[in-house]
Design an enzyme around this catalytic site. Structure first.
Site, mmCIF file in Angstrom:
data_model
loop_
_atom_site.group_PDB
_atom_site.id
_atom_site.type_symbol
_atom_site.label_atom_id
_atom_site.label_comp_id
_atom_site.label_asym_id
_atom_site.label_seq_id
_atom_site.Cartn_x
_atom_site.Cartn_y
_atom_site.Cartn_z
ATOM 1 N N ASN A 1 -40.084 -48.807 11.064
ATOM 2 C CA ASN A 1 -39.266 -48.374 12.197
ATOM 3 C C ASN A 1 -37.916 -47.834 11.735
ATOM 4 O O ASN A 1 -37.454 -46.786 12.196
ATOM 5 C CB ASN A 1 -39.035 -49.549 13.157
ATOM 6 C CG ASN A 1 -40.272 -49.930 13.930
ATOM 7 O OD1 ASN A 1 -41.252 -49.203 13.961
ATOM 8 N ND2 ASN A 1 -40.231 -51.098 14.552
ATOM 9 N N ASN B 1 -28.158 -60.559 15.652
ATOM 10 C CA ASN B 1 -27.654 -60.793 16.998
ATOM 11 C C ASN B 1 -26.993 -62.176 17.001
ATOM 12 O O ASN B 1 -26.928 -62.837 15.963
ATOM 13 C CB ASN B 1 -28.759 -60.660 18.058
ATOM 14 C CG ASN B 1 -29.906 -61.637 17.847
ATOM 15 O OD1 ASN B 1 -29.731 -62.734 17.317
ATOM 16 N ND2 ASN B 1 -31.098 -61.237 18.263
ATOM 17 N N GLY C 1 -23.560 -53.601 23.686
ATOM 18 C CA GLY C 1 -23.026 -52.914 22.515
ATOM 19 C C GLY C 1 -23.055 -53.763 21.268
ATOM 20 O O GLY C 1 -24.058 -54.417 20.965
ATOM 21 N N ASP D 1 -38.329 -50.043 27.523
ATOM 22 C CA ASP D 1 -38.902 -50.932 26.514
ATOM 23 C C ASP D 1 -37.866 -51.141 25.421
ATOM 24 O O ASP D 1 -37.445 -50.190 24.771
ATOM 25 C CB ASP D 1 -40.182 -50.308 25.941
ATOM 26 C CG ASP D 1 -40.846 -51.153 24.861
ATOM 27 O OD1 ASP D 1 -40.425 -52.323 24.669
ATOM 28 O OD2 ASP D 1 -41.779 -50.650 24.215
ATOM 29 N N ASP E 1 -33.908 -51.938 15.368
ATOM 30 C CA ASP E 1 -34.237 -51.128 14.196
ATOM 31 C C ASP E 1 -33.533 -49.776 14.254
ATOM 32 O O ASP E 1 -33.045 -49.258 13.246
ATOM 33 C CB ASP E 1 -35.746 -50.939 14.098
ATOM 34 C CG ASP E 1 -36.475 -52.240 13.832
ATOM 35 O OD1 ASP E 1 -35.893 -53.118 13.175
ATOM 36 O OD2 ASP E 1 -37.628 -52.390 14.293
#
Length: 298
Positions: free
Chosen positions: A43, A183, A218, A239, A245
Site C-alpha cells: 500500500n 496513532n 489530522g 472506506d 498507509d
C-alpha cells in the site's frame, strides 16, 4: 524525483462490505465481496508511486494466483520489484477485512510476509543508500524491521517507522528511526506506557520524533519543543482502509519539503484516500492532493 524504498508486507485483501459488524457466533448477509491488493508495504509503495516518487519494494509473495496478481498490480504502478522474493513453499499473505459504516475490522495472515529477512534488506543496500527516505512497518518479522532501522541509520538515510500492528519496541531501535508514525493507541503500546496518559506527554517522552495520526482530526507532530497540530480535511468517508498507509507514503515523499509541509500534504492525501473503496483503490495522485490543498487555501 524523490526516491523511496519500502520494506514491508504484500497481501491480498479479501473485503466484505456489510451493514454492520457481526458479534460472536452471529451470521449476517453481506452486501458485496471484493479481492483487493493490499498489505501495508505494498500500500505504501503504491501510494508513494502515485504521488510521483521512484519506488522500490522489499518483500515477498507466494508463487500462487494471489502472488501473480499482486506482483502484476505493483508492476503496473511502476514499483520496482527486483527485491521482492517469490516463494514456492509459501502462500501469499492475506487480510480479511470487513467494512461497515465507514470503519473496518481486519485479520491478517502473514504467510510469505513472515519470510522477509534481514538478508533481503542487506541485499537492497545499494537502493537504500540512494533513497531519500525508507518506510518500514511491522507486518514483517521484527528482526527485519530492526535490520532496516540499523541499515538506514548507518547509511544516513531517514527511516520512517510505522509501528502497526503495534507492540512495544526497544528504546535503542526507536532511537534509530528518523520518525515514528503511530496513532494514539499505538504510541502508548510502542512506549509501554499507560494508554490513558496524555498523548502529548508521550510524544515528548519518545526516544525519536513522533508524527501522531488522528484520523479525520489530522495529525500531531514534534521534532523539538511542544507538539504541533495539523488539522484534517473534511471529506465524505467511504472506506478508511489504507488511510494510514497513504499518510505514511506522503510523509516520506514530501519530507524533503520540511516536516510541517510534509505533514500537511500527508493529511490531505490521507483524506482523499478515504473517499473511495479499497486501500489502494482510494490512494490519490499528486494532482488530486494539489487540488485539495488549493481548494482549502481558497
Amino acid at each position: 524525483m524523490t526516491r523511496i524504498v519500502v520494506v514491508g508486507s504484500i497481501n491480498m485483501d479479501l473485503v466484505t462490505l456489510a451493514p454492520r459488524f457481526v458479534g460472536p457466533g452471529e451470521t449476517i448477509l453481506g452486501e458485496r465481496f471484493l479481492t483487493v491488493p493490499g498489505g501495508k508495504g505494498a500500500n505504501q509503495a503504491v501510494a508513494a508511486a502515485r504521488l510521483g516518487a521512484d519506488v522500490a519494494l522489499v518483500g515477498a509473495t507466494g508463487n500462487d494466483a494471489f502472488g501473480k496478481q499482486l506482483r502484476d498490480g505493483l508492476a503496473a504502478e511502476g514499483v520496482d520489484l527486483n527485491h521482492v522474493a517469490q516463494l514456492d513453499d509459501s502462500a501469499s499473505g492475506t487480510a480479511s477485512i470487513t467494512v461497515a459504516g465507514g470503519e473496518n475490522q481486519i485479520i491478517v495472515v502473514p504467510a510469505a510476509n513472515a519470510r522477509v529477512t534481514p538478508a533481503q534488506v542487506e541485499r537492497a543496500q545499494s537502493l537504500i543508500e540512494r533513497a531519500d527516505a525508507v518506510l518500514v512497518q511491522m507486518e514483517i518479522p521484527l528482526e527485519t524491521v530492526e535490520a532496516t532501522l540499523r541499515l538506514g541509520h548507518r547509511l544516513g538515510v531517514p527511516v520512517i517507522l510505522n509501528p502497526a500492528p503495534a507492540q512495544q519496541l526497544p528504546t535503542d531501535w526507536l532511537q534509530l528511526a528518523r520518525y515514528v508514525t503511530p496513532n494514539q493507541h499505538e504510541l502508548a503500546i510502542l512506549l509501554g506506557a499507560d494508554p490513558h496518559e496524555d498523548f502529548r506527554t508521550l510524544m515528548q517522552r519518545s526516544p525519536c520524533p513522533v508524527v501522531l495520526t488522528c484520523g479525520g482530526e489530522g495529525a500531531w507532530y514534534r521534532e523539538q519543543g511542544e507538539p504541533l497540530h495539523q488539522p484534517g480535511f473534511t471529506v465524505d468517508v467511504v472506506d478508511s482502509t489504507g488511510a494510514g498507509d497513504t499518510f505514511n507514503a506522503a510523509l516520506a515523499v514530501f519530507l524533503h519539503e520540511g516536516l510541517p509541509e510534509a505533514v500537511r500534504k500527508a493529511c490531505a492525501a490521507a483524506a482523499l484516500s478515504v473517499t473511495r473503496l479499497g486501500a489502494q483503490g482510494g490512494m490519490p495522485r499528486l494532482t488530486g492532493v494539489q487540488a485539495l490543498l488549493a481548494q482549502q487555501a481558497g
